[in-house]
Design an enzyme around this catalytic site. Structure first.
Site, PDB file in Angstrom:
ATOM      1  N   TRP A   1       2.030   2.051  -1.845  1.00 47.11           N
ATOM      2  CA  TRP A   1       2.649   2.525  -2.034  1.00 47.11           C
ATOM      3  C   TRP A   1       2.169   3.863  -2.431  1.00 47.11           C
ATOM      4  CZ3 TRP A   1      -0.815   3.737  -5.677  1.00 47.11           C
ATOM      5  CH2 TRP A   1      -2.075   2.224  -6.436  1.00 47.11           C
ATOM      6  N   ASN A   2       0.506   3.992  -2.506  1.00 43.09           N
ATOM      7  CA  ASN A   2       0.045   5.396  -2.818  1.00 43.09           C
ATOM      8  C   ASN A   2       0.257   6.195  -1.739  1.00 43.09           C
ATOM      9  OD1 ASN A   2      -1.475   4.454  -0.544  1.00 43.09           O
ATOM     10  ND2 ASN A   2      -3.111   4.577  -1.309  1.00 43.09           N
TER      11      ASN A   2
ATOM     12  N   ARG B   1       2.839   7.154  10.010  1.00 44.64           N
ATOM     13  CA  ARG B   1       1.608   6.622  10.783  1.00 44.64           C
ATOM     14  C   ARG B   1       1.683   5.111  11.581  1.00 44.64           C
ATOM     15  NH1 ARG B   1      -3.639   6.738   6.982  1.00 44.64           N
ATOM     16  NH2 ARG B   1      -4.114   4.528   7.003  1.00 44.64           N
TER      17      ARG B   1
ATOM     18  N   LYS C   1       8.557  -3.093   5.782  1.00 43.24           N
ATOM     19  CA  LYS C   1       8.111  -3.717   5.169  1.00 43.24           C
ATOM     20  C   LYS C   1       7.904  -2.298   3.972  1.00 43.24           C
ATOM     21  CE  LYS C   1       6.319  -5.788   2.251  1.00 43.24           C
ATOM     22  NZ  LYS C   1       6.435  -5.286   0.967  1.00 43.24           N
ATOM     23  N   PRO C   2       8.273  -1.659   3.306  1.00 38.19           N
ATOM     24  CA  PRO C   2       7.503  -1.254   2.057  1.00 38.19           C
ATOM     25  C   PRO C   2       7.328  -1.472   0.587  1.00 38.19           C
ATOM     26  CG  PRO C   2       9.414   0.188   1.934  1.00 38.19           C
ATOM     27  CD  PRO C   2       9.606  -1.389   3.124  1.00 38.19           C
ATOM     28  N   ALA C   3       6.554  -1.056  -0.203  1.00 37.75           N
ATOM     29  CA  ALA C   3       5.967  -1.324  -0.766  1.00 37.75           C
ATOM     30  C   ALA C   3       6.684  -1.591  -2.054  1.00 37.75           C
ATOM     31  CB  ALA C   3       4.344  -0.293  -1.759  1.00 37.75           C
TER      32      ALA C   3
ATOM     33  N   GLU D   1      -5.373  -2.105   8.049  1.00 40.06           N
ATOM     34  CA  GLU D   1      -6.500  -0.854   7.729  1.00 40.06           C
ATOM     35  C   GLU D   1      -6.219  -1.125   5.650  1.00 40.06           C
ATOM     36  OE1 GLU D   1      -6.951   1.707   8.508  1.00 40.06           O
ATOM     37  OE2 GLU D   1      -6.459   1.703  10.559  1.00 40.06           O
TER      38      GLU D   1
ATOM     39  N   ARG E   1      -8.050  13.431  -5.457  1.00 40.23           N
ATOM     40  CA  ARG E   1      -6.913  13.974  -4.523  1.00 40.23           C
ATOM     41  C   ARG E   1      -5.852  12.150  -5.181  1.00 40.23           C
ATOM     42  NH1 ARG E   1      -5.071  12.632   0.896  1.00 40.23           N
ATOM     43  NH2 ARG E   1      -7.240  11.027   1.267  1.00 40.23           N
TER      44      ARG E   1
ATOM     45  N   CYS F   1      -7.385   4.689   0.232  1.00 41.68           N
ATOM     46  CA  CYS F   1      -8.491   4.202   0.067  1.00 41.68           C
ATOM     47  C   CYS F   1      -9.711   4.867   0.115  1.00 41.68           C
ATOM     48  CB  CYS F   1      -8.128   3.395   1.137  1.00 41.68           C
ATOM     49  SG  CYS F   1      -6.738   4.916   2.736  1.00 41.68           S
TER      50      CYS F   1
ATOM     51  N   GLU G   1     -13.232  -1.877  -5.416  1.00 41.92           N
ATOM     52  CA  GLU G   1     -12.780  -0.483  -5.417  1.00 41.92           C
ATOM     53  C   GLU G   1     -12.152   0.278  -6.614  1.00 41.92           C
ATOM     54  OE1 GLU G   1      -9.227  -0.874  -2.569  1.00 41.92           O
ATOM     55  OE2 GLU G   1      -9.497   0.682  -2.004  1.00 41.92           O
TER      56      GLU G   1
END
Ligand code: NAD
Length: 468
Positions: free
Chosen positions: A141-142, A150, A165-167, A241, A269, A275, A371
């Site tokens: 989602w970010n 990409r 499949k998007p978030a 990724e 940002r 990531c 993270e």
């Protein structure tokens, strides 16, 4: 934020603005049956798409780039509504996202191959790159637009059909991009989006389907490992990724105003939800005090709020994300860390955490071992390069790193000594569609962007031609 509700017979997924908590749209909450139908459509379209001449495919991809740029304002509205990020961040994202289609439109006609003679003679070899087959694309989602393009642009350039499949938090942008792809002339069935609150079922169905030959995933290292295990069962081609824990190194001879400007980009940002975000500031002890004062002054000026109000920093994606950041910061403070600077919070109901600078963070704290994925800058100090490099590389991640040093050769030497797939040398931004994006160690496998990005969606075939 997401929620599911039933209207009539279709279950819907509600999309929420994380700054205001308003519902900004609904999409179907799909399951295994729809996942399988998406592969049916991708399989039906595969032969036709593979056989489209590369130039024709390239021209369609170029039109997608143009469509994305023409729809820039609409996409910015969607991204800010469902993700909450600042308008300037969303504008930059759409430009970056669109550029993948322009770059891969240019690469689509340059698929490598070779023709050679075997050293012993008697055989000529013909080597070609072929589309890997139906690819399952799973995105976070970010960066709701860029993480999709990409993958989509190189997959389509290589001649693959895809299921995407998007978030669940940000499905609207992916659906809008799929519409723009169709409007550019890409045939129906080449791109198939499935929206769901049950990613394990949908992606699980895809990875178990013998027609799917590739999974390209962007997201957390934990989910990446689950998918790698599932992919192993069918020996799928995988690109991963995953998460990062980027060190941001400042030497004693660095240009401090430039280092602070770079730090603001590398850390804040996208509100720190990147990531590649700097996760640990490793600053030479002679300049650490000065660095913290300068960075803190910038952080205190940040306006936090809703994109519609012109904020510089938006909310985190969810209440759970705020709670994860708060837990790590509170634990570090309890162990001796000190909060030196903070920005003000808005009077809004959304999922906000204040941009924060901390010093004296214990090296073992979760805040610097894991993270953060939020607007929190932890400053640690070093005095010898050996200690610096040991600390910088003491992580299972290896996605991005940053080095700010006055002496360029020293900066490059330190950059080369970092276990990271990408290093910013006197700059706080590494992402560029023409450069290979990806990590080492548990930050992933493979690269996106550049020529490498196309290779991820191709397989090599070699014909041994008898020449006796
Ligand atoms: P996530 O791993 O929770 O989710 C990513 C995607 O995987 C989403 O589409 C989600 O629905 C799906 N998913 C979740 N569980 C699944 C399962 N069991 N089976 C199949 N699919 C599943 O990550 P997130 O919270 O959405 O994103 C943040 C993470 O993504 C961070 O760790 C960040 O570093 C990483 N990320 C990496 C890159 C990169 O290029 N390396 C870029 C952006 C984000």
């Amino acid at each position: 934020m997401t929620g599911a509700s039933k209207t009539g017979r279709m279950t819907l997924l509600a999309v929420t603005n994380p700054a205001t908590l308003e519902i900004v749209g609904h999409v179907p909450d799909q399951g295994e049956a729809e996942a399988r139908k998406a592969v049916d459509r991708a399989a039906a379209a595969a032969g036709g798409w593979r056989d489209v001449a590369p130039r024709e495919r390239a021209e369609m991809l170029r039109r997608v780039y143009e469509n994305l740029m023409l729809s820039r304002d609409d996409l910015v509205r969607l991204i800010t509504a469902e993700n909450g990020k600042a308008t300037a961040d969303a504008l930059a994202e759409v430009g970056y996202a669109a550029e993948f289609f322009r770059w891969f439109a240019e690469e689509a006609v340059r698929t490598d191959g070779s023709y050679g003679t075997a050293p012993a003679g008697g055989v000529r070899s013909v080597v070609t790159a072929r589309p890997v087959g139906i690819a399952a694309l799973v995105t976070p989602w970010n960066f709701p637009a860029a993480m999709a393009t990409r993958k989509l642009a190189p997959a389509l350039a290589a001649g693959c059909t895809v299921v995407l499949k998007p978030a669940a938090e940000t499905p609207l942008t992916a659906l809008a991009i799929a519409d723009l792809v169709r409007e550019a002339g890409v045939p129906g069935g080449v791109v198939n989006v499935v929206t769901t609150t049950d990613p394990a079922t949908v992606v699980g169905a895809w990875l178990a389907d013998p027609r799917v030959r590739k999974v390209s995933f962007t997201g957390s290292t934990g989910v990446g490992k689950v998918l790698l295990h599932q992919a192993a069962d069918r020996v799928l081609n995988t690109s991963m990724e995953l998460g990062g824990n980027a060190p941001f190194v400042v030497t004693e001879d660095a240009d401090l105003p430039a280092a602070v400007a770079g730090a603001m980009v590398a850390k804040f940002r996208n509100g720190g939800q990147a990531c590649t975000a700097a996760n640990r500031f490793l600053v030479h002890r002679d300049v650490a005090g000065d660095f913290v004062v300068r960075l803190g002054a910038e952080v205190e000026k940040l306006s936090v709020g809703a994109a519609a109000d012109g904020c510089q920093i938006g909310p985190l994606i969810s209440a759970a994300a705020v709670s994860r950041v708060r837990t790590k910061v509170d634990a570090a403070v309890a162990a001796g860390a000190r909060i030196t600077h903070r920005a003000a919070l808005p009077d809004l109901p959304g999922h906000f955490y204040p941009p924060t600078v901390l010093t004296d963070v214990p090296p073992g704290a979760d805040l610097v071992r894991e993270e953060i994925f939020g607007p929190v800058a932890s400053v640690l100090t070093w005095s010898t390069e050996a200690d610096l490099l040991a600390a910088a590389n003491d992580t299972e991640y290896g996605l991005a790193g940053y080095v700010f040093a006055g002496d360029l050769q020293r900066a490059i030497r330190l950059g080369e000594a970092l276990d990271a797939g990408m290093v910013g040398i006197n700059r706080g931004l590494v992402s560029d569609p023409s450069a290979p994006f990806g990590g080492v160690k548990q930050s992933g496998l493979g690269r996106e962007g550049a020529r490498d990005g196309l290779r991820e969606f191709q397989e090599t075939q070699y014909l041994a031609v008898d020449w006796s």
